[in-house]
Design a protein around this motif. Structure first.
Motif, short mmCIF file in Angstrom:
data_model
loop_
_atom_site.label_atom_id
_atom_site.label_comp_id
_atom_site.label_asym_id
_atom_site.label_seq_id
_atom_site.Cartn_x
_atom_site.Cartn_y
_atom_site.Cartn_z
N PRO A 1 45.39 49.50 44.24
CA PRO A 1 46.55 49.71 45.20
C PRO A 1 46.06 49.18 46.54
N GLY A 2 46.63 48.42 47.36
CA GLY A 2 46.43 48.34 48.70
C GLY A 2 45.24 47.19 48.76
N VAL A 3 44.65 46.91 47.85
CA VAL A 3 43.57 45.85 47.70
C VAL A 3 43.85 44.56 46.88
N GLY A 4 44.23 44.55 45.85
CA GLY A 4 44.44 43.24 45.01
C GLY A 4 44.58 43.74 43.49
N ARG A 5 44.17 42.68 42.71
CA ARG A 5 43.90 42.95 41.37
C ARG A 5 42.55 42.21 41.11
N PHE A 6 41.52 42.87 39.95
CA PHE A 6 40.32 42.71 39.91
C PHE A 6 39.98 42.67 38.37
N CYS A 7 38.99 42.31 37.72
CA CYS A 7 38.41 42.20 36.46
C CYS A 7 37.04 42.20 36.54
N ILE A 8 36.40 42.61 35.52
CA ILE A 8 34.81 42.58 35.47
C ILE A 8 34.50 41.58 34.23
N ILE A 9 33.76 40.57 34.60
CA ILE A 9 33.30 39.60 33.54
C ILE A 9 32.00 39.64 33.28
N GLN A 10 31.34 39.14 32.10
CA GLN A 10 29.84 39.13 32.05
C GLN A 10 29.84 37.61 31.66
N ASP A 11 28.95 36.63 31.98
CA ASP A 11 28.96 35.33 31.60
C ASP A 11 28.06 35.25 30.25
N PRO A 12 27.82 34.39 29.62
CA PRO A 12 27.08 34.01 28.38
C PRO A 12 25.68 34.30 28.40
N GLN A 13 25.12 34.23 29.55
CA GLN A 13 23.58 34.58 29.91
C GLN A 13 23.60 36.11 30.07
N GLY A 14 24.51 36.83 30.41
CA GLY A 14 24.54 38.62 30.66
C GLY A 14 25.01 38.95 32.03
N ALA A 15 24.94 38.08 33.14
CA ALA A 15 25.16 38.31 34.21
C ALA A 15 26.73 38.75 34.41
N VAL A 16 26.94 40.11 35.16
CA VAL A 16 28.15 40.64 35.38
C VAL A 16 28.67 40.18 36.96
N LEU A 17 29.96 40.05 36.85
CA LEU A 17 30.55 39.72 38.15
C LEU A 17 32.04 40.26 38.11
N ASN A 18 32.37 40.69 39.40
CA ASN A 18 33.66 41.11 39.54
C ASN A 18 34.55 39.90 40.04
N LEU A 19 35.94 39.64 39.52
CA LEU A 19 36.63 38.82 40.31
C LEU A 19 37.84 39.40 40.75
N ILE A 20 38.42 38.94 41.92
CA ILE A 20 39.49 39.58 42.71
C ILE A 20 40.36 38.59 43.12
N THR A 21 41.85 39.05 42.95
CA THR A 21 42.79 38.14 43.70
C THR A 21 43.36 39.27 44.73
N TYR A 22 43.38 38.78 46.18
CA TYR A 22 43.87 39.47 47.14
C TYR A 22 45.50 39.06 47.29
N PRO A 23 46.39 40.07 47.69
CA PRO A 23 47.51 39.68 48.20
C PRO A 23 47.79 38.76 49.25
N MET A 24 48.45 37.67 48.97
CA MET A 24 48.47 36.50 50.07
C MET A 24 48.85 37.03 51.65
N ASP A 25 49.47 37.99 51.71
CA ASP A 25 49.78 38.56 52.94
C ASP A 25 48.81 39.69 53.66
N MET A 26 47.76 39.82 52.90
CA MET A 26 46.82 40.83 52.83
C MET A 26 46.09 40.30 54.48
N GLY A 27 45.99 41.48 55.21
CA GLY A 27 45.45 41.03 56.71
C GLY A 27 46.14 40.38 57.70
N GLU A 28 47.11 39.99 57.39
CA GLU A 28 47.99 39.25 58.35
C GLU A 28 49.16 40.29 59.25
#
Length: 133
Positions: free
Chosen positions: A106-133
């Motif tokens: 809430p108030g930030v966006g939508r995110f998930c956590i993935i792990q690539d085939p080698q095991g590295a973990v990364l967060n992905l995020i989509t921010y609202p288009m109007d955020m910060g405007e």
């Protein structure tokens, strides 16, 4: 938020999950001259936003109780994507693993956590288009 952070593939945020947020705040304040702004976290706790010259540069929070004790303090990086749901599906189809399904912050966006085939973990995020405007 600067529009450049809304660019597909851009590293846009970093945060520290730690076992001692006050000690971490002191360490990074001395090392980088960080100041902090505090905000309540949904579900309890406080999120500490690191600020340099008025610019938010990252955040930190105390490890939640539902996280296993053996997981050490660590920095988490977020990469902006245009559609976090689509990227989560793609990551899984390409041999990666979705560790946390797309979730609204809430108030930030939508995110998930993935792990690539080698095991590295990364967060992905989509921010609202109007955020910060």
């Amino acid at each position: 938020m600067d529009d450049k952070y809304k660019t597909q593939g851009m590293f846009s945020w970093n945060e520290l999950m730690t076992t001692n947020v006050e000690e971490a705040k002191e360490f990074y304040a001395e090392l980088f001259d960080w100041q902090y702004e505090e905000a309540p976290m949904e579900g309890g706790g406080t999120y500490h936003v690191a600020v340099v010259d008025g610019v938010q540069v990252g955040g930190m929070f105390e490890r939640p109780a539902n996280i296993p004790e053996g997981l050490p303090a660590h920095w988490r990086s977020y990469v902006t994507v245009d559609d976090v749901d689509e990227c989560a599906d793609m990551a899984g189809a390409m041999g990666g693993t979705v560790l946390l399904n797309p979730t609204d912050l809430p108030g930030v966006g939508r995110f998930c956590i993935i792990q690539d085939p080698q095991g590295a973990v990364l967060n992905l995020i989509t921010y609202p288009m109007d955020m910060g405007e």
